[in-house]
Design a protein around this motif. Structure first.
Motif, PDB file in Angstrom:
ATOM      1  N   VAL A 227       2.470  -5.684  -2.214  1.00 35.05           N
ATOM      2  CA  VAL A 227       1.193  -4.973  -2.226  1.00 35.05           C
ATOM      3  C   VAL A 227       0.857  -4.580  -3.659  1.00 35.05           C
ATOM      4  N   LEU A 228      -0.188  -5.175  -4.195  1.00 33.95           N
ATOM      5  CA  LEU A 228      -0.560  -4.924  -5.583  1.00 33.95           C
ATOM      6  C   LEU A 228      -1.313  -3.616  -5.741  1.00 33.95           C
ATOM      7  N   MET A 229      -2.177  -3.316  -4.767  1.00 34.57           N
ATOM      8  CA  MET A 229      -3.023  -2.128  -4.844  1.00 34.57           C
ATOM      9  C   MET A 229      -3.311  -1.626  -3.437  1.00 34.57           C
ATOM     10  N   GLN A 230      -3.619  -0.331  -3.367  1.00 38.25           N
ATOM     11  CA  GLN A 230      -4.123   0.248  -2.137  1.00 38.25           C
ATOM     12  C   GLN A 230      -5.431   0.970  -2.448  1.00 38.25           C
ATOM     13  N   PHE A 231      -6.368   0.895  -1.502  1.00 41.07           N
ATOM     14  CA  PHE A 231      -7.661   1.558  -1.628  1.00 41.07           C
ATOM     15  C   PHE A 231      -7.882   2.440  -0.403  1.00 41.07           C
ATOM     16  N   GLY A 232      -8.388   3.641  -0.639  1.00 40.13           N
ATOM     17  CA  GLY A 232      -8.668   4.531   0.483  1.00 40.13           C
ATOM     18  C   GLY A 232      -9.579   5.658   0.068  1.00 40.13           C
ATOM     19  N   ASP A 233      -9.932   6.479   1.050  1.00 33.83           N
ATOM     20  CA  ASP A 233     -10.763   7.651   0.766  1.00 33.83           C
ATOM     21  C   ASP A 233     -10.054   8.941   1.119  1.00 33.83           C
ATOM     22  N   GLN A 234      -8.776   8.843   1.524  1.00 38.94           N
ATOM     23  CA  GLN A 234      -7.983  10.019   1.850  1.00 38.94           C
ATOM     24  C   GLN A 234      -6.546   9.772   1.419  1.00 38.94           C
ATOM     25  N   ILE A 235      -5.820  10.841   1.123  1.00 36.56           N
ATOM     26  CA  ILE A 235      -4.464  10.694   0.603  1.00 36.56           C
ATOM     27  C   ILE A 235      -3.564   9.959   1.582  1.00 36.56           C
ATOM     28  N   GLY A 236      -3.812  10.117   2.883  1.00 36.16           N
ATOM     29  CA  GLY A 236      -3.000   9.443   3.884  1.00 36.16           C
ATOM     30  C   GLY A 236      -3.212   7.945   3.950  1.00 36.16           C
ATOM     31  N   ASP A 237      -4.193   7.431   3.234  1.00 33.49           N
ATOM     32  CA  ASP A 237      -4.372   5.983   3.140  1.00 33.49           C
ATOM     33  C   ASP A 237      -3.344   5.355   2.211  1.00 33.49           C
ATOM     34  N   PHE A 238      -2.623   6.178   1.458  1.00 30.99           N
ATOM     35  CA  PHE A 238      -1.692   5.671   0.452  1.00 30.99           C
ATOM     36  C   PHE A 238      -0.238   6.011   0.759  1.00 30.99           C
ATOM     37  N   VAL A 239      -0.015   7.170   1.359  1.00 31.48           N
ATOM     38  CA  VAL A 239       1.337   7.664   1.590  1.00 31.48           C
ATOM     39  C   VAL A 239       1.296   8.591   2.795  1.00 31.48           C
TER      40      VAL A 239
END
Length: 303
Positions: A227-239
């Motif tokens: 996974v090169l990158m993650q995109f989201g609008d909330q912190i839970g989209d990443f971790v």
């Protein structure tokens, strides 16, 4: 957004969503964690809806368009570096079950308010004096009318042209897969195949999902992709958010702050999110007036 393993995970999953709170879409939405449905008003409001300014800003301001466009352009500028560095990985170590080196490259994207703009649904709720509920949300998704965020199509196409698979890890339920994929395709976004959508209800054997948290699905993606990158609008989209409190959320940001702008890319969403229930102890069963007062109490007032 995947191959056989991910497709198998999708096929095996269909969770009961009645008890799950939304974490992505718009209206009192899901990190995507939307508010638990409250009793819908039957008449149009006489006062100001709690979400009016936020939705108006998303729909009308050039500032919103500038922020999303510059975010995706900046991410595109980092893509070649991420591809070139073989040890580059956007999954936190606790969500990586195997070595990432040698795996096919992918970008993980949340869907609602990260890739697709659901502000028309939010505006509909404002007009009708209602709050988010699963029935009206499913109806909106079935319409397949959500437009792409400014800048996202250019980024996603550029990534796909470099051999990067776009994976959509969304808190839209798995029964909304077909409508969601159709909407993504109509919006001009790359959809490699049906397996690239990992909705709420996707199962990873041996991984216990907590509500609408996405950690199991990120682990599933990591089994086949770097996974090169993650995109989201909330912190839970990443971790994973272990406790949805202001302090716990701040601690996650402090721990991973140097990942933002390189591995992680946050999009603005003032209309809903898990930040909101963190202000009133995640108690959506409180009456609206009590929730509003809790948000007022959280403000930092000038003397």
């Amino acid at each position: 957004m995947r191959v056989s393993l991910l497709a198998a995970g999708l096929a095996a999953s269909l969770l009961t969503l009645a008890a799950c709170k939304r974490t992505e879409p718009a209206a009192a939405p899901a990190e995507a964690a939307a508010p638990a449905p409250a009793a819908a008003a039957t008449t149009k409001p006489t006062g100001t809806h709690d979400n009016l300014n936020a939705v108006a800003w998303v729909q009308t301001s050039v500032e919103y368009r500038a922020i999303t466009t510059q975010t995706f352009r900046a991410a595109a500028d980092h893509l070649d570096v991420a591809l070139r560095e073989k040890n580059w990985d956007a999954l936190v170590p606790s969500e990586r079950d195997n070595a990432a080196t040698g795996l096919k490259p992918a970008v993980v994207m949340d869907v609602d308010e990260t890739v697709l703009d659901n502000s028309p649904y939010q505006a509909r709720l404002i007009r009708d004096g209602k709050e988010y509920d699963e029935i009206s949300w499913d109806q909106w998704v079935a319409e397949k009318k959500a437009k792409p965020l400014p800048g996202v199509v250019d980024f996603a196409k550029a990534a796909a042209a470099k051999g990067v698979t776009i994976l959509y890890i969304s808190n839209r339920a798995v029964h909304l897969k077909e409508a969601t994929l159709a909407n993504l395709r109509d919006a001009g976004l790359p959809v490699a195949d049906d397996s690239v959508f990992l909705g709420l209800g996707t199962v990873l054997e041996g991984c216990e999902q907590n509500g609408s948290e996405k950690n199991c699905r990120r682990r599933l993606a990591g089994q086949q992709y770097r996974v090169l990158m993650q995109f989201g609008d909330q912190i839970g989209d990443f971790v994973q958010v272990e406790a949805n409190t202001r302090d716990a959320r701040q601690a996650l940001f402090d721990e991973y702050d140097d990942w933002f702008g390189e591995r992680w890319w946050m999009l603005p969403n003032p209309t809903y999110g898990s930040w909101e229930p963190a202000l009133f102890n995640n108690a959506w069963d409180q009456p609206p007036a009590a929730r509003t007062q809790a948000k007022r109490d959280a403000l930092d007032y000038a003397p």
